[in-house]
Design a protein around this motif. Sequence first.
Motif, PDB file in Angstrom:
ATOM      1  N   ALA A  30       0.830  -1.207   0.000  1.00  0.00           N
ATOM      2  CA  ALA A  30       0.000   0.000   0.000  1.00  0.00           C
ATOM      3  C   ALA A  30       0.866   1.258   0.000  1.00  0.00           C
ATOM      4  CB  ALA A  30      -0.929   0.000   1.208  1.00  0.00           C
ATOM      5  N   ASP A  31       1.958   1.243   0.741  1.00  0.00           N
ATOM      6  CA  ASP A  31       2.846   2.402   0.804  1.00  0.00           C
ATOM      7  C   ASP A  31       3.557   2.676  -0.521  1.00  0.00           C
ATOM      8  OD1 ASP A  31       2.228   3.016   3.429  1.00  0.00           O
ATOM      9  OD2 ASP A  31       3.952   1.945   4.267  1.00  0.00           O
ATOM     10  N   GLN A  32       3.620   1.698  -1.408  1.00  0.00           N
ATOM     11  CA  GLN A  32       4.311   1.859  -2.689  1.00  0.00           C
ATOM     12  C   GLN A  32       3.432   2.476  -3.771  1.00  0.00           C
ATOM     13  OE1 GLN A  32       7.663   1.226  -2.712  1.00  0.00           O
ATOM     14  NE2 GLN A  32       7.161   0.923  -0.571  1.00  0.00           N
ATOM     15  N   VAL A  33       2.147   2.607  -3.535  1.00  0.00           N
ATOM     16  CA  VAL A  33       1.214   3.136  -4.541  1.00  0.00           C
ATOM     17  C   VAL A  33       1.324   4.654  -4.591  1.00  0.00           C
ATOM     18  CG1 VAL A  33      -1.223   3.367  -5.168  1.00  0.00           C
ATOM     19  CG2 VAL A  33      -0.367   1.198  -4.263  1.00  0.00           C
ATOM     20  N   PRO A  34       1.505   5.224  -5.784  1.00  0.00           N
ATOM     21  CA  PRO A  34       1.533   6.680  -5.905  1.00  0.00           C
ATOM     22  C   PRO A  34       0.216   7.282  -5.409  1.00  0.00           C
ATOM     23  CG  PRO A  34       2.322   5.660  -7.923  1.00  0.00           C
ATOM     24  CD  PRO A  34       1.757   4.556  -7.069  1.00  0.00           C
ATOM     25  N   GLY A  35       0.324   8.325  -4.602  1.00  0.00           N
ATOM     26  CA  GLY A  35      -0.860   8.957  -4.033  1.00  0.00           C
ATOM     27  C   GLY A  35      -1.044   8.634  -2.560  1.00  0.00           C
ATOM     28  N   THR A  36      -0.375   7.570  -2.074  1.00  0.00           N
ATOM     29  CA  THR A  36      -0.398   7.288  -0.638  1.00  0.00           C
ATOM     30  C   THR A  36       0.843   7.913  -0.017  1.00  0.00           C
ATOM     31  OG1 THR A  36       0.792   5.178  -0.810  1.00  0.00           O
ATOM     32  CG2 THR A  36      -1.619   5.109  -0.979  1.00  0.00           C
ATOM     33  N   LEU A  37       0.741   8.236   1.254  1.00  0.00           N
ATOM     34  CA  LEU A  37       1.859   8.900   1.925  1.00  0.00           C
ATOM     35  C   LEU A  37       2.195   8.237   3.247  1.00  0.00           C
ATOM     36  CD1 LEU A  37       0.903  12.680   1.641  1.00  0.00           C
ATOM     37  CD2 LEU A  37       2.661  11.478   0.355  1.00  0.00           C
TER      38      LEU A  37
END
Length: 125
Positions: A30-37
Motif C-alpha cells: 500500500a505504501d508503494q502506490v503513488p498517491g499514498t503517503l
Amino acid sequence: MSTATARPAADRGRLEIHPAVLRKIVEHAADQVPGTLRHERRLAGIDVGEVGAAAKVVTGVDAQTVDVALELTMQYPAVVRSVVDAVRERVGAELGAIAGYRLRGCTVTVAAFRGTGPVPTARIQ
C-alpha cells in the motif's frame, strides 16, 4: 532420493505464513502506490518517526485467502477512487506473488489527506 521418485509437494508438508507477515506485505504494498503517503508520527507534539499504512489481516475460510482492513493517508489533492483501486490491485498482486494468497476482500479507510510540503515539527530546546 532421485527426482523421478520424489514425493509430490502435497505429500511433503505445507507452508503456513503468519498473519503478521501478511500484514507487513499488505502495508508495504500500500505504501508503494503513488498517491499514498507515509507521514510523521507525533507524541505530545514531538516528531517521533514516520508511519505508513496500517492493516489488519484475517485469514479466510480456506487457507489461501485473506480479508484486509487497511487505513492509509493520501496525498492532497488526489482522486480517492483511483488511488484506492490502485491500492487494492497492488495489495492483491503482492499477496499473490510473494505469499501465494488471494485477496478476498479489502476495506480501505482514508484516515487523512496531507499535502506534500514539509510539516513544521515541535522542537525541544
